[in-house]
Scaffold this motif. Structure first.
Motif, PDB file in Angstrom:
ATOM      1  N   GLY A  16       3.861  -5.977   8.257  1.00 25.95           N
ATOM      2  CA  GLY A  16       2.985  -6.734   9.162  1.00 25.95           C
ATOM      3  C   GLY A  16       1.728  -5.945   9.499  1.00 25.95           C
ATOM      4  N   ILE A  17       1.899  -4.627   9.682  1.00 24.10           N
ATOM      5  CA  ILE A  17       0.727  -3.786   9.959  1.00 24.10           C
ATOM      6  C   ILE A  17      -0.219  -3.837   8.763  1.00 24.10           C
ATOM      7  N   GLY A  18       0.369  -3.779   7.569  1.00 23.04           N
ATOM      8  CA  GLY A  18      -0.433  -3.881   6.349  1.00 23.04           C
ATOM      9  C   GLY A  18      -1.161  -5.209   6.272  1.00 23.04           C
ATOM     10  N   MET A  19      -0.483  -6.271   6.641  1.00 23.32           N
ATOM     11  CA  MET A  19      -1.093  -7.596   6.593  1.00 23.32           C
ATOM     12  C   MET A  19      -2.273  -7.685   7.553  1.00 23.32           C
ATOM     13  N   LYS A  20      -2.090  -7.084   8.725  1.00 18.38           N
ATOM     14  CA  LYS A  20      -3.159  -7.076   9.731  1.00 18.38           C
ATOM     15  C   LYS A  20      -4.351  -6.269   9.188  1.00 18.38           C
ATOM     16  N   ALA A  21      -4.034  -5.080   8.609  1.00 18.28           N
ATOM     17  CA  ALA A  21      -5.088  -4.186   8.133  1.00 18.28           C
ATOM     18  C   ALA A  21      -5.894  -4.822   7.002  1.00 18.28           C
ATOM     19  N   THR A  22      -5.225  -5.607   6.168  1.00 17.31           N
ATOM     20  CA  THR A  22      -5.933  -6.216   5.039  1.00 17.31           C
ATOM     21  C   THR A  22      -6.537  -7.568   5.419  1.00 17.31           C
TER      22      THR A  22
END
Lengths: 439, 228
Positions: A371-377
């Motif tokens: 989820g953090i990755g999704m937010k970052a991208t």
């Protein structure tokens, strides 16, 4: 020969000598009938059969029995023999000729072994096996009278009328077969079937009756002996060779605490108020719901009480698989005070609950990281932009699914922004016909 | 906006209802299942077992209905279109998904920047959804192997004998529950991480504008904001 009437009369005299009233003996026959799953109408037949056999004893017409004591704690013998007062059940034992029993025989040494040999030679005897057979160290794990137990069992089985495996140890190795089982404890049925397969046992395997539980319930043994010896009826056996009348219902089905289970009234701690009230022992790890035995009906110690009635959760000691010693009741049910058995991974025991939540926790953590990755991208607001064309299609334009990106873009350019979908589709379609298909 | 439009045709009303039934019965099965495994508080066992059994039947019957209905009810085989086809085709290999498995995995693992094109369901999603009815059958089978009245019936008794004992069956049943819990975690996460539009569609049957996909051309052809 004695007639039926005189036979029963003299049998009643024997009973009286032992301080057992005729009424009490009939009650005992009734209990036997229940244990065997017979109707009350069979009580006179049982009474008659017992009378004839005990009186027949005078004619020397007794069923010879070899009681093999293998790797055991002698609990099964104790359970059967420890009658405080002359007991009605012991009268049944008197109709057996116990030709060989290490614990109970008066004789010992050579003469006793000789008696065993003669019995085997004569044939038509019953072998009662108590304790597990040890196959470890090339059979040297268990030797009796300088003979390997594996050879003794094969020899005894060779001419027997039937084998009664008394107690979980002789059924499938019992607790002695529990991990790591260095002595190679195994059940009698599995051993004989293996011996038959590898050619070390050439006779027919005699009928085997498995009576698990630890120790074996004397009521079960007496009931089976009465069944086989006197009524001449081989009991109905289930798929594990256990008498159906005793081992086809769950302990839970007939438990006196079952009402508390349904009401949700449980003991969570020993010494608590709930325990004093006799509530259900389910949270204390009771294995009654998954163990098949008729303990609540037959009970133990001459029908005085049994584990759950006495306040201990069922340990599932009648769990047994005669052909697979790895499924013995201890490995299946330990730890006894937990609802689940433990699963051992790399020699460390885990409860399934820990494994389940552990894996779920790892997945949940991965989801958070993802989820953090999704937010970052920047994908959390509607996702990433779509690819213009499938990667494989781009590489293989001759086998591609859809129109080329070029054709599509032309159609998009023609479409007005925010136009209705149908309109766009119509335009693409018309373009397609003009160009004669897209390639 | 990178969403495909969410039309009701993607999830016709019967399937919105079966989804609701799945959600309610799975959650109640999990909660009552935990209670049956270990009753954390008093007074609930009769109700918990009754509810567990009732919703087990509900879940199985609902699953059977859902699978059969897939052959009779039409739905949109792709997101972002109102064109209809038999629903079961959305669960089989589709042209729209051809050669896209790797693309989906790469997208999920951030190796691919762009959202892959596909059918109504992406490849891993489709595989998961096809597995769910099987998983329901399996967990129900292990459940009936544990319920006393059915545990002595042929196939269930045979299963207990196969795995060793009811203790082992119980643990398998228990681990299956975690398969459902993990599925639900991932399912809820992936369905909502890129916006709540899919949930609004699935639970409230509310349409949402977005890109338009043409099932004939197998690609995005425009946009529909649903405003007029």
């Amino acid at each position: 020969m004695t007639t039926k009437e005189t036979c029963i009369e003299s049998f009643d005299a024997v009973l009286e000598e032992r301080g057992v009233s005729r009424r009490r003996f009939l009650q005992f026959c009734g209990a036997l009938a229940v244990t065997l799953g017979l109707s009350e109408a069979m009580v006179p037949s049982i009474h008659e059969a017992l009378a004839e056999s005990v009186i027949g004893k005078a004619d020397g017409n007794l069923m010879p029995v070899i009681w093999l004591e293998l790797a055991s704690c002698t609990g099964c013998t104790e359970s059967l023999a420890s009658a405080e007062t002359p007991d009605v059940a012991t009268i049944v034992l008197e109709l057996l000729s116990l030709n060989y029993a290490e614990t109970l025989s008066a004789g010992a040494g050579f003469s006793l072994e000789e008696a065993k040999e003669q019995t085997i030679e004569h044939g038509g005897y019953i072998v009662v096996v108590e304790g597990a057979l040890m196959e470890g160290w090339n059979g040297n794990a268990l030797k009796i009278a300088n003979e390997k137990a594996v050879d003794i069992v094969r020899h005894c089985a060779s001419n027997a009328a039937a084998i009664v495996c008394a107690g979980s140890c002789s059924v499938d190795g019992g607790w002695q077969a529990a991990v790591p089982n260095p002595g190679g404890a195994t059940g009698i049925q599995a051993f004989l079937e293996r011996s038959k397969a590898d050619g070390s046992f050439t006779h027919d395997i005699p009928p085997i009756i498995n009576i698990p539980s630890c120790p074996s319930n004397p009521e079960h043994i007496i009931a089976v002996l009465v069944d086989v010896l006197l009524i001449g009826r081989f009991p109905d056996l289930n798929q594990y060779g256990m008498p159906s009348a005793m081992f086809d219902q769950y302990v839970h089905d007939n438990c006196p605490r079952r009402g508390h289970f349904e009401n949700g009234e449980f003991v969570y701690q020993f010494g608590s108020v709930e325990e004093a009230k006799g509530f259900c022992l389910y949270p204390m790890g009771c294995k009654g719901p998954q163990t098949k035995n008729n303990c609540p009906i037959v009970r133990w110690n001459r029908r005085v009480s049994w584990c759950v009635e006495a306040g201990a959760p069922c340990a599932g000691c009648a769990t047994a698989n005669p052909l697979k010693s790895g499924r013995n009741w201890v490995d299946t049910n330990a730890p006894f005070l937990k609802r689940f058995r433990s699963i051992t991974i790399a020699d460390i025991p885990f409860q399934p609950m820990v494994i389940g939540w552990g894996v779920t926790g790892v997945v949940a953590a991965l989801i958070v990281i993802h989820g953090i990755g999704m937010k970052a991208t920047g994908r959390t607001k509607g996702g990433a932009d779509f690819e213009a064309e499938r990667k494989w299609d781009k590489k293989h334009p001759d086998k591609a699914l859809g129109p080329s990106v070029k054709a599509l873009e032309a159609s998009k350019k023609n479409a007005k922004p925010k136009a209705k979908a149908e309109k766009v589709e119509a335009e693409v379609a018309s373009e397609e016909t003009q160009e004669g298909g897209d390639e | 906006m990178a969403h495909l439009a969410h039309y009701r045709q993607a999830h016709p009303l019967p399937f919105v209802i079966t989804h609701w039934i799945n959600l309610v019965s799975m959650i109640l099965l999990i909660l009552t299942g935990f209670y049956i495994h270990f009753p954390l508080f008093s007074g609930f066992m009769g109700v918990a077992r009754g509810a567990h059994l009732f919703f087990a039947f509900v879940l199985v019957i609902n699953m059977v209905f859902r699978v059969i209905a897939a052959f009779f009810v039409k739905s949109a085989p792709d997101g972002g279109t109102r064109k209809l086809d038999y629903d079961f085709k959305g669960f089989l290999p589709q042209k729209d998904n051809r050669h896209q498995f790797g693309a989906w995995i790469a997208y999920y693992l951030f190796f691919k920047k762009e959202h892959p094109l596909g059918g109504k369901y992406g490849v891993p999603q489709k595989l998961t959804y096809v597995a769910i009815p099987l998983l329901i059958l399996l967990i129900a089978f292990t459940g009936f192997s544990l319920w006393a009245p059915t545990s002595v019936v042929g196939p269930f008794a045979a299963f207990n004998a196969l795995v060793g004992s009811m203790m082992v069956t119980r643990i398998i049943h228990f681990f299956f529950m975690f398969v459902f819990i993990i599925f639900m975690l991932i399912h809820v996460y992936l369905a909502n991480i890129e916006g709540l539009a899919p949930s609004k569609m699935m639970f409230a049957w509310k349409e949402h504008g977005g890109l338009v996909y043409d099932p004939e051309l197998h690609n995005i052809v425009g946009e529909d904001d649903l405003e007029d």
